[in-house]
Design a protein around this motif. Structure first.
Motif, PDB file in Angstrom:
ATOM      1  N   UNK A  46       0.832  -1.214   0.000  1.00 19.34           N
ATOM      2  CA  UNK A  46       0.000   0.000   0.000  1.00 19.34           C
ATOM      3  C   UNK A  46       0.863   1.258   0.000  1.00 19.34           C
ATOM      4  N   UNK A  47       0.371   2.279  -0.680  1.00 25.00           N
ATOM      5  CA  UNK A  47       1.073   3.558  -0.752  1.00 25.00           C
ATOM      6  C   UNK A  47       1.181   4.060  -2.168  1.00 25.00           C
ATOM      7  N   UNK A  48       1.897   5.162  -2.335  1.00 26.24           N
ATOM      8  CA  UNK A  48       2.075   5.787  -3.635  1.00 26.24           C
ATOM      9  C   UNK A  48       3.316   5.211  -4.314  1.00 26.24           C
ATOM     10  N   UNK A  49       3.194   4.906  -5.610  1.00 34.65           N
ATOM     11  CA  UNK A  49       4.295   4.325  -6.374  1.00 34.65           C
ATOM     12  C   UNK A  49       4.396   5.031  -7.725  1.00 34.65           C
ATOM     13  N   UNK A  50       5.620   5.149  -8.223  1.00 37.59           N
ATOM     14  CA  UNK A  50       5.857   5.716  -9.547  1.00 37.59           C
ATOM     15  C   UNK A  50       6.485   4.640 -10.414  1.00 37.59           C
ATOM     16  N   UNK A  51       5.844   4.370 -11.551  1.00 42.40           N
ATOM     17  CA  UNK A  51       6.371   3.423 -12.533  1.00 42.40           C
ATOM     18  C   UNK A  51       6.791   4.231 -13.754  1.00 42.40           C
ATOM     19  N   UNK A  52       8.039   4.114 -14.143  1.00 42.40           N
ATOM     20  CA  UNK A  52       8.552   4.869 -15.283  1.00 42.40           C
ATOM     21  C   UNK A  52       9.213   3.897 -16.247  1.00 42.40           C
ATOM     22  N   UNK A  53       8.860   3.985 -17.529  1.00 42.92           N
ATOM     23  CA  UNK A  53       9.467   3.122 -18.529  1.00 42.92           C
ATOM     24  C   UNK A  53       9.452   3.835 -19.871  1.00 42.92           C
ATOM     25  N   UNK A  54      10.186   3.295 -20.798  1.00 43.07           N
ATOM     26  CA  UNK A  54      10.231   3.892 -22.120  1.00 43.07           C
ATOM     27  C   UNK A  54      11.021   3.024 -23.063  1.00 43.07           C
ATOM     28  N   UNK A  55      11.163   3.507 -24.271  1.00 44.52           N
ATOM     29  CA  UNK A  55      11.931   2.788 -25.267  1.00 44.52           C
ATOM     30  C   UNK A  55      11.817   3.463 -26.614  1.00 44.52           C
ATOM     31  N   UNK A  56      12.712   3.084 -27.494  1.00 41.83           N
ATOM     32  CA  UNK A  56      12.659   3.583 -28.865  1.00 41.83           C
ATOM     33  C   UNK A  56      13.389   2.600 -29.769  1.00 41.83           C
ATOM     34  N   UNK A  57      12.776   2.256 -30.900  1.00 43.34           N
ATOM     35  CA  UNK A  57      13.459   1.354 -31.835  1.00 43.34           C
ATOM     36  C   UNK A  57      14.529   2.122 -32.606  1.00 43.34           C
ATOM     37  N   UNK A  58      15.549   1.426 -33.028  1.00 37.95           N
ATOM     38  CA  UNK A  58      16.555   2.078 -33.859  1.00 37.95           C
ATOM     39  C   UNK A  58      16.110   2.108 -35.317  1.00 37.95           C
ATOM     40  N   UNK A  59      15.276   1.156 -35.699  1.00 38.23           N
ATOM     41  CA  UNK A  59      14.680   1.136 -37.041  1.00 38.23           C
ATOM     42  C   UNK A  59      13.279   0.561 -36.911  1.00 38.23           C
ATOM     43  N   UNK A  60      12.489   0.698 -37.948  1.00 45.56           N
ATOM     44  CA  UNK A  60      11.179   0.063 -37.968  1.00 45.56           C
ATOM     45  C   UNK A  60      11.138  -0.946 -39.096  1.00 45.56           C
ATOM     46  N   UNK A  76      -1.630   4.776  -6.713  1.00 51.02           N
ATOM     47  CA  UNK A  76      -1.782   4.603  -5.272  1.00 51.02           C
ATOM     48  C   UNK A  76      -2.427   3.252  -5.018  1.00 51.02           C
ATOM     49  N   UNK A  77      -1.738   2.426  -4.256  1.00 54.70           N
ATOM     50  CA  UNK A  77      -2.260   1.109  -3.883  1.00 54.70           C
ATOM     51  C   UNK A  77      -2.897   1.257  -2.509  1.00 54.70           C
ATOM     52  N   UNK A  78      -4.154   0.864  -2.411  1.00 56.87           N
ATOM     53  CA  UNK A  78      -4.844   0.968  -1.124  1.00 56.87           C
ATOM     54  C   UNK A  78      -4.880  -0.396  -0.431  1.00 56.87           C
ATOM     55  N   UNK A  79      -5.100  -0.351   0.875  1.00 59.51           N
ATOM     56  CA  UNK A  79      -5.235  -1.595   1.640  1.00 59.51           C
ATOM     57  C   UNK A  79      -6.578  -2.216   1.317  1.00 59.51           C
ATOM     58  N   UNK A  80      -6.627  -3.543   1.405  1.00 56.78           N
ATOM     59  CA  UNK A  80      -7.890  -4.257   1.180  1.00 56.78           C
ATOM     60  C   UNK A  80      -8.782  -4.109   2.371  1.00 56.78           C
TER      61      UNK A  80
END
Length: 80
Positions: A46-60, A76-80
């Motif tokens: 439980x609590x506040x979380x930050x998820x960060x991700x990314x990406x980029x192809x070099x070619x398509x 924000x994950x809350x308690x059950x």
């Protein structure tokens, strides 16, 4: 990971493809696949979380435009 072939749609009117100028009238269906790298996380405490991700192809594969993703989710994950 790559999905099996699937059909998406039928699309509604004023869909995202129409927004970008593509010919995709209401009722359109199409075959598609999805591929990419995916992640599954263990349950977060439980609590506040930050998820960060990314990406980029070099070619398509199709010679299309290069895209870059830089995504942050704050959850924000809350308690059950």
């Amino acid at each position: 990971m790559q999905s099996p072939l699937y059909t998406y749609g039928p699309l509604p009117d004023n869909n995202v493809l129409q927004f970008f100028g593509l010919d995709a009238p209401e009722g359109t269906t199409s075959k598609s696949v999805a591929d990419g790298v995916f992640v599954m996380l263990a349950p977060l405490p439980p609590g506040k979380h930050t998820l960060h991700f990314g990406g980029s192809p070099t070619t398509t594969a199709t010679g299309g435009p290069i895209f870059i993703q830089d995504i942050t989710y704050t959850i924000t994950v809350s308690k059950k």
